[in-house]
Design an enzyme around this catalytic site. Structure first.
Site, PDB file in Angstrom:
ATOM      1  N   PHE A 150     -10.526  -6.594  -6.576  1.00  0.00           N
ATOM      2  CA  PHE A 150     -10.622  -7.348  -5.333  1.00  0.00           C
ATOM      3  C   PHE A 150     -10.285  -6.410  -4.161  1.00  0.00           C
ATOM      4  CE2 PHE A 150      -9.031 -10.124  -8.733  1.00  0.00           C
ATOM      5  CZ  PHE A 150     -10.003 -11.112  -8.778  1.00  0.00           C
ATOM      6  N   ASP A 194     -15.282  -5.280  -6.125  1.00  0.00           N
ATOM      7  CA  ASP A 194     -15.334  -6.464  -5.268  1.00  0.00           C
ATOM      8  C   ASP A 194     -16.704  -7.106  -5.441  1.00  0.00           C
ATOM      9  OD1 ASP A 194     -13.395  -7.366  -2.695  1.00  0.00           O
ATOM     10  OD2 ASP A 194     -15.433  -8.162  -2.631  1.00  0.00           O
ATOM     11  N   SER A 195     -16.756  -8.416  -5.220  1.00  0.00           N
ATOM     12  CA  SER A 195     -18.034  -9.113  -5.378  1.00  0.00           C
ATOM     13  C   SER A 195     -18.872  -9.069  -4.105  1.00  0.00           C
ATOM     14  CB  SER A 195     -17.779 -10.573  -5.779  1.00  0.00           C
ATOM     15  OG  SER A 195     -16.936 -11.176  -4.824  1.00  0.00           O
ATOM     16  N   CYS A 222      -1.721 -14.874  -3.225  1.00  0.00           N
ATOM     17  CA  CYS A 222      -1.499 -15.279  -1.828  1.00  0.00           C
ATOM     18  C   CYS A 222      -1.721 -16.775  -1.676  1.00  0.00           C
ATOM     19  CB  CYS A 222      -2.379 -14.475  -0.877  1.00  0.00           C
ATOM     20  SG  CYS A 222      -4.131 -14.660  -1.187  1.00  0.00           S
ATOM     21  N   ASN A 249     -18.169  -9.317 -10.383  1.00  0.00           N
ATOM     22  CA  ASN A 249     -17.168 -10.371 -10.502  1.00  0.00           C
ATOM     23  C   ASN A 249     -16.027  -9.827 -11.377  1.00  0.00           C
ATOM     24  OD1 ASN A 249     -15.647 -12.565 -11.342  1.00  0.00           O
ATOM     25  ND2 ASN A 249     -17.417 -13.914 -11.515  1.00  0.00           N
ATOM     26  N   ASP A 278      -5.372  -8.044  -6.497  1.00  0.00           N
ATOM     27  CA  ASP A 278      -5.061  -8.728  -5.232  1.00  0.00           C
ATOM     28  C   ASP A 278      -6.150  -9.749  -4.927  1.00  0.00           C
ATOM     29  OD1 ASP A 278      -3.895  -9.399  -2.821  1.00  0.00           O
ATOM     30  OD2 ASP A 278      -4.823  -7.738  -1.726  1.00  0.00           O
ATOM     31  N   ARG A 314       0.843  -1.201   0.000  1.00  0.00           N
ATOM     32  CA  ARG A 314       0.000   0.000   0.000  1.00  0.00           C
ATOM     33  C   ARG A 314       0.880   1.253   0.000  1.00  0.00           C
ATOM     34  NH1 ARG A 314      -3.408  -3.437   3.234  1.00  0.00           N
ATOM     35  NH2 ARG A 314      -2.363  -2.910   5.171  1.00  0.00           N
TER      36      ARG A 314
HETATM   37  N1  SAH Z   1      -6.949  -6.044  -1.686  1.00  0.00           N
HETATM   38  C1  SAH Z   1      -7.605  -6.261  -0.415  1.00  0.00           C
HETATM   39  C2  SAH Z   1      -7.697  -7.717  -0.048  1.00  0.00           C
HETATM   40  C3  SAH Z   1      -8.357  -8.604  -1.084  1.00  0.00           C
HETATM   41  S1  SAH Z   1      -9.107 -10.025  -0.419  1.00  0.00           S
HETATM   42  C4  SAH Z   1      -6.892  -5.451   0.671  1.00  0.00           C
HETATM   43  O1  SAH Z   1      -5.760  -5.034   0.460  1.00  0.00           O
HETATM   44  O2  SAH Z   1      -7.484  -5.247   1.729  1.00  0.00           O
HETATM   45  C5  SAH Z   1      -9.965 -10.661  -1.755  1.00  0.00           C
HETATM   46  C6  SAH Z   1     -11.289  -9.977  -2.062  1.00  0.00           C
HETATM   47  O3  SAH Z   1     -11.737 -10.491  -3.287  1.00  0.00           O
HETATM   48  C7  SAH Z   1     -12.420 -10.227  -1.078  1.00  0.00           C
HETATM   49  O4  SAH Z   1     -12.892  -8.989  -0.624  1.00  0.00           O
HETATM   50  C8  SAH Z   1     -13.510 -10.956  -1.879  1.00  0.00           C
HETATM   51  O5  SAH Z   1     -14.815 -10.495  -1.570  1.00  0.00           O
HETATM   52  C9  SAH Z   1     -13.162 -10.573  -3.282  1.00  0.00           C
HETATM   53  N2  SAH Z   1     -13.505 -11.521  -4.347  1.00  0.00           N
HETATM   54  C10 SAH Z   1     -13.357 -12.860  -4.388  1.00  0.00           C
HETATM   55  N3  SAH Z   1     -13.664 -13.341  -5.611  1.00  0.00           N
HETATM   56  C11 SAH Z   1     -14.037 -12.283  -6.368  1.00  0.00           C
HETATM   57  C12 SAH Z   1     -14.441 -12.120  -7.729  1.00  0.00           C
HETATM   58  N4  SAH Z   1     -14.508 -13.162  -8.560  1.00  0.00           N
HETATM   59  N5  SAH Z   1     -14.729 -10.874  -8.152  1.00  0.00           N
HETATM   60  C13 SAH Z   1     -14.657  -9.811  -7.338  1.00  0.00           C
HETATM   61  N6  SAH Z   1     -14.242  -9.911  -6.050  1.00  0.00           N
HETATM   62  C14 SAH Z   1     -13.939 -11.122  -5.566  1.00  0.00           C
END
Ligand code: SAH
Length: 399
Positions: free
Chosen positions: A227, A249-250, A337, A276, A297, A211
């Site tokens: 995400f 985010d989903s 991750c 998605n 991410d 970040r």
């Molecule tokens: N970048 C964030 C952490 C990401 S965690 C940070 O730094 O805080 C992963 C995220 O992806 C979660 O919030 C989950 O809701 C989302 N997610 C999972 N599959 C997804 C998809 N297919 N499309 C959109 N979001 C998704």
């Protein structure tokens, strides 16, 4: 004291100080140890190897506490290990009382299956091994003693508990009950960790350094944060003067938390989109949208090595579209991750994605978790978070 006797030649990984003993390496168990109890590990020659926690239900039959025969595994042992871990953080990070940080990072801090995060004066313990469960009360007592935490909350709810034959352990373990999310600070931002229901222990502390890196790259730029969860990268980008952020985010709950974060920090310029990522990226491409900086991410696509192949297709897909959406000179911060996916394989997937997207790209930096998430040299599995900062040097050809 019960004993685990290894098959001939199976002490090699222990000699390299790897802390896991897989069931296939076990010749026999002498005695009748209970779940999580301390056992003595010996080579087939009879040589002492380690003290370890017994986990009969798991593929990992035992996890090593210590390799020294004269060590006693008792309250004093855990006090020393916890203190050592916590002192390392003060030396390396010098956190303030309002900050958040990982205090204990499992195997890499000599405490297999034990994670401890601190958010201001709240401490969250997350146990994922029989040994951790066995010592739970001792660990909580010591954390109160050492950190003076107002609250200790347990979030033992990871998917691996089942494999260990352990029940969920979630609840208040000491002090003041939680009343909503915990407020903490990072880099001048006010943040909230939903310790009870949020992901992990409430926040992605492991991405702190990334970040910070993002802040140096985004002034005046159009950013796409895929995400976004509760907006960690989005907030950093806006705080550093990004022209705009589209965050996807989903999860509607995560986006609501991100919105709260934006209001709390009086930041504007973000559009939060529920969807998605796999589909939204395609749509953005069809709309001929473009960005200066893209963050990818995603969640763990490959929790285990066995699922790496399917995961590889997921990573390839989102990276390919990210490359297509970047302007020439644009930057991609891309992460995995997945513990089951090596850094080498991840880099290859990103390289393949660039080829298929028709771009020439360079790696400017290899990224990983912040230093409060160390990786013991004897435990390469500890390096679960890997990332790349890439730059699109130019279009190789039209696609
Ligand atoms: N970048 C964030 C952490 C990401 S965690 C940070 O730094 O805080 C992963 C995220 O992806 C979660 O919030 C989950 O809701 C989302 N997610 C999972 N599959 C997804 C998809 N297919 N499309 C959109 N979001 C998704």
């Amino acid at each position: 004291m019960a004993r685990l006797i290894l098959k001939p030649g199976r002490e090699k990984s222990l000699l390299r100080r790897h802390p896991w003993i897989f069931s296939g390496a076990v010749h026999r168990i002498a005695g009748d140890p209970g779940l999580g109890e301390t056992i003595e590990v010996r080579a087939s020659t009879g040589a002492f190897m380690a003290w370890a926690a017994y986990s009969p239900a798991s593929q990992i039959t035992a996890r090593v506490w210590d390799f020294v025969e004269s060590t006693q595994i008792d309250r004093g042992f855990f006090r020393t290990r916890l203190q050592r871990a916590i002192e390392m953080r003060s030396a390396v990070l010098s956190p303030g009382p309002a900050h958040a940080m990982r205090l204990v990072h499992g195997e890499s801090d000599g405490l297999p299956g034990i994670v401890v995060d601190r958010y201001a004066s709240t401490v969250v313990i997350q146990l994922s091994s029989a040994g951790g469960y066995h010592w739970r009360d001792t660990l909580v007592g010591l954390l109160v003693e050492i950190t003076k935490a107002q609250t200790v909350f347990e979030r033992s709810d990871s998917e691996v508990l089942q494999l260990e034959g352990l029940a969920l352990g979630v609840g208040l373990r000491h002090g003041t009950p939680l009343a909503g999310a915990i407020k903490f600070e990072e880099n001048g931002l006010q943040l909230l960790a939903d310790v009870e229901y949020g992901h992990k222990t409430g926040f992605y502390l492991d991405q702190r350094d990334n970040r910070s890196l993002l802040r140096t790259l985004v002034a005046g730029r159009a950013v796409l944060d895929c995400f976004c969860y509760t907006g960690g990268f989005t907030l950093s980008a806006l705080a550093a003067g990004a022209a705009s952020v589209l965050a996807i985010d989903s999860s509607a709950d995560s986006l609501a938390a991100a919105r709260t974060h934006l209001e709390l920090n009086r930041l504007s310029g973000a559009e939060l989109l529920e969807g998605n990522v796999f589909q939204v990226l395609r749509r953005l491409r069809d709309q001929a949208r473009s960005f200066d900086v893209v963050v990818l991410d995603p969640p763990k696509f490959a929790p285990t090595a066995a699922l790496a192949e399917r995961a590889a297709r997921g990573y390839k897909d989102i990276n390919l579209y990210a490359f297509k959406l970047l302007k020439p000179g644009g930057l991609l911060l891309t992460f995995s991750c997945s513990g089951g996916l090596s850094r080498e394989l991840f880099q290859k997937i990103v390289a393949d994605a660039a080829i298929d997207a028709g771009v020439d790209a360079q790696i400017l930096r290899w990224l990983g978790a912040a230093s409060d998430h160390p990786v013991a040299l004897g435990f390469p599995e500890g390096e679960y978070l890997k990332g790349l900062l890439c730059r699109v040097a130019g279009r190789a050809r039209r696609r």
